[in-house]
Write an enzyme that holds these catalytic residues in place. Sequence first.
Site, PDB file in Angstrom:
ATOM      1  N   SER A  48     -14.719  -8.421  18.989  1.00 38.54           N
ATOM      2  CA  SER A  48     -15.019  -7.055  19.449  1.00 38.54           C
ATOM      3  C   SER A  48     -13.767  -6.212  19.657  1.00 38.54           C
ATOM      4  O   SER A  48     -13.798  -4.998  19.450  1.00 38.54           O
ATOM      5  CB  SER A  48     -15.868  -7.098  20.722  1.00 38.54           C
ATOM      6  OG  SER A  48     -15.236  -7.869  21.717  1.00 38.54           O
ATOM      7  N   CYS A  51     -23.660 -10.367  18.684  1.00 42.64           N
ATOM      8  CA  CYS A  51     -22.474 -11.025  19.242  1.00 42.64           C
ATOM      9  C   CYS A  51     -21.381  -9.992  19.561  1.00 42.64           C
ATOM     10  O   CYS A  51     -21.552  -9.218  20.499  1.00 42.64           O
ATOM     11  CB  CYS A  51     -22.010 -12.119  18.287  1.00 42.64           C
ATOM     12  SG  CYS A  51     -21.118 -13.414  19.132  1.00 42.64           S
ATOM     13  N   ILE A  62     -21.606 -18.429  18.562  1.00 41.30           N
ATOM     14  CA  ILE A  62     -20.194 -18.680  18.245  1.00 41.30           C
ATOM     15  C   ILE A  62     -19.339 -17.878  19.228  1.00 41.30           C
ATOM     16  O   ILE A  62     -19.276 -16.653  19.158  1.00 41.30           O
ATOM     17  CB  ILE A  62     -19.870 -18.256  16.792  1.00 41.30           C
ATOM     18  CG1 ILE A  62     -20.796 -18.986  15.800  1.00 41.30           C
ATOM     19  CG2 ILE A  62     -18.404 -18.540  16.467  1.00 41.30           C
ATOM     20  CD1 ILE A  62     -20.735 -18.454  14.381  1.00 41.30           C
ATOM     21  N   ARG A  63     -18.737 -18.558  20.162  1.00 41.64           N
ATOM     22  CA  ARG A  63     -17.962 -17.896  21.225  1.00 41.64           C
ATOM     23  C   ARG A  63     -18.744 -16.670  21.719  1.00 41.64           C
ATOM     24  O   ARG A  63     -18.236 -15.548  21.792  1.00 41.64           O
ATOM     25  CB  ARG A  63     -16.564 -17.514  20.724  1.00 41.64           C
ATOM     26  CG  ARG A  63     -15.779 -18.733  20.242  1.00 41.64           C
ATOM     27  CD  ARG A  63     -14.350 -18.401  19.869  1.00 41.64           C
ATOM     28  NE  ARG A  63     -13.596 -17.983  21.040  1.00 41.64           N
ATOM     29  CZ  ARG A  63     -12.809 -16.912  21.091  1.00 41.64           C
ATOM     30  NH1 ARG A  63     -12.691 -16.119  20.053  1.00 41.64           N
ATOM     31  NH2 ARG A  63     -12.142 -16.640  22.178  1.00 41.64           N
ATOM     32  N   HIS A 102     -26.399 -15.259  16.126  1.00 38.92           N
ATOM     33  CA  HIS A 102     -26.195 -14.776  14.752  1.00 38.92           C
ATOM     34  C   HIS A 102     -27.396 -15.052  13.847  1.00 38.92           C
ATOM     35  O   HIS A 102     -27.382 -16.035  13.095  1.00 38.92           O
ATOM     36  CB  HIS A 102     -24.976 -15.480  14.150  1.00 38.92           C
ATOM     37  CG  HIS A 102     -23.670 -15.045  14.714  1.00 38.92           C
ATOM     38  ND1 HIS A 102     -22.920 -14.038  14.165  1.00 38.92           N
ATOM     39  CD2 HIS A 102     -22.992 -15.476  15.802  1.00 38.92           C
ATOM     40  CE1 HIS A 102     -21.825 -13.868  14.868  1.00 38.92           C
ATOM     41  NE2 HIS A 102     -21.834 -14.730  15.878  1.00 38.92           N
ATOM     42  N   GLU A 120     -28.103 -13.648  11.173  1.00 33.80           N
ATOM     43  CA  GLU A 120     -27.682 -13.478   9.768  1.00 33.80           C
ATOM     44  C   GLU A 120     -27.117 -14.771   9.174  1.00 33.80           C
ATOM     45  O   GLU A 120     -26.916 -14.862   7.972  1.00 33.80           O
ATOM     46  CB  GLU A 120     -26.674 -12.319   9.655  1.00 33.80           C
ATOM     47  CG  GLU A 120     -25.249 -12.609  10.083  1.00 33.80           C
ATOM     48  CD  GLU A 120     -25.045 -12.710  11.598  1.00 33.80           C
ATOM     49  OE1 GLU A 120     -26.028 -12.628  12.367  1.00 33.80           O
ATOM     50  OE2 GLU A 120     -23.876 -12.893  12.007  1.00 33.80           O
TER      51      GLU A 120
HETATM   52  N1  GLN Z   1     -16.003 -13.762  21.118  1.00 33.59           N
HETATM   53  C1  GLN Z   1     -16.220 -12.581  20.332  1.00 33.59           C
HETATM   54  C2  GLN Z   1     -16.003 -11.323  21.162  1.00 33.59           C
HETATM   55  O1  GLN Z   1     -16.193 -11.344  22.342  1.00 33.59           O
HETATM   56  C3  GLN Z   1     -17.608 -12.554  19.760  1.00 33.59           C
HETATM   57  C4  GLN Z   1     -17.794 -13.721  18.829  1.00 33.59           C
HETATM   58  C5  GLN Z   1     -18.744 -13.448  17.708  1.00 33.59           C
HETATM   59  O2  GLN Z   1     -19.045 -12.304  17.391  1.00 33.59           O
HETATM   60  N2  GLN Z   1     -19.168 -14.491  17.070  1.00 33.59           N
HETATM   61  O3  GLN Z   1     -15.673 -10.319  20.623  1.00 33.59           O
END
Ligand code: GLN
Length: 192
Positions: A51, A81, A137-138, A173, A175
Amino acid sequence: MVVVTVGILALQGAFLEHARSVAACGGRPVEIRKPEQLDDCRALIIPGGESTAIGKLMDQFGLFDAVRRFGADGRPIFGTCAGMVLLAREIEGLQQPRLGLMNIAVKRNAFGRQVDSFEADIYVPVLGEAPVRGVFIRAPYVTAVGRGVETLASFDGKVVLVRQGRLLAGAFHPELTADTRLHRYFLSFLDE
Ligand code: GLN
């Protein structure tokens, strides 16, 4: 049948995968890098990625105001995300640039290190009984839901999918799976 043109913000992150999902729904995906490209789009997807990086590039390309106007016009926006982080009004403990279009607070990388990335079945009642395979993912989650925001799904007690009018934001996600139900649900906002 009229084919719906859907912009995919293509500055960084998983934009190709979203384009594939939109095409699988019968839409026409268009990669967005300049504000004027939004004019032809009926809806917009902000993908996952980082982001801070996406925000920096949006700033450089003059996309913050353009996307805010897009949302203010009532055109649907779906953030996944990092895209959810960018849509949020508040990002816990951080001042990074954001659109602030949704009345939510989020926490970045919120599921903790030991489960940096994981998959889980997510029950999304608006999509029917079969769960969605959530790829995290995170991932962030939503820590506060404000006025006008509807919680569409939670996982482990954490809010991971929300809707506010024609704005949709998810921590995972869709996608990255072959399941297009969430994209179809998003595109159905155009018929409401
Ligand atoms: N950790 C990322 C963030 O905070 C987001 C991770 C993702 O989009 N898969 O920007």
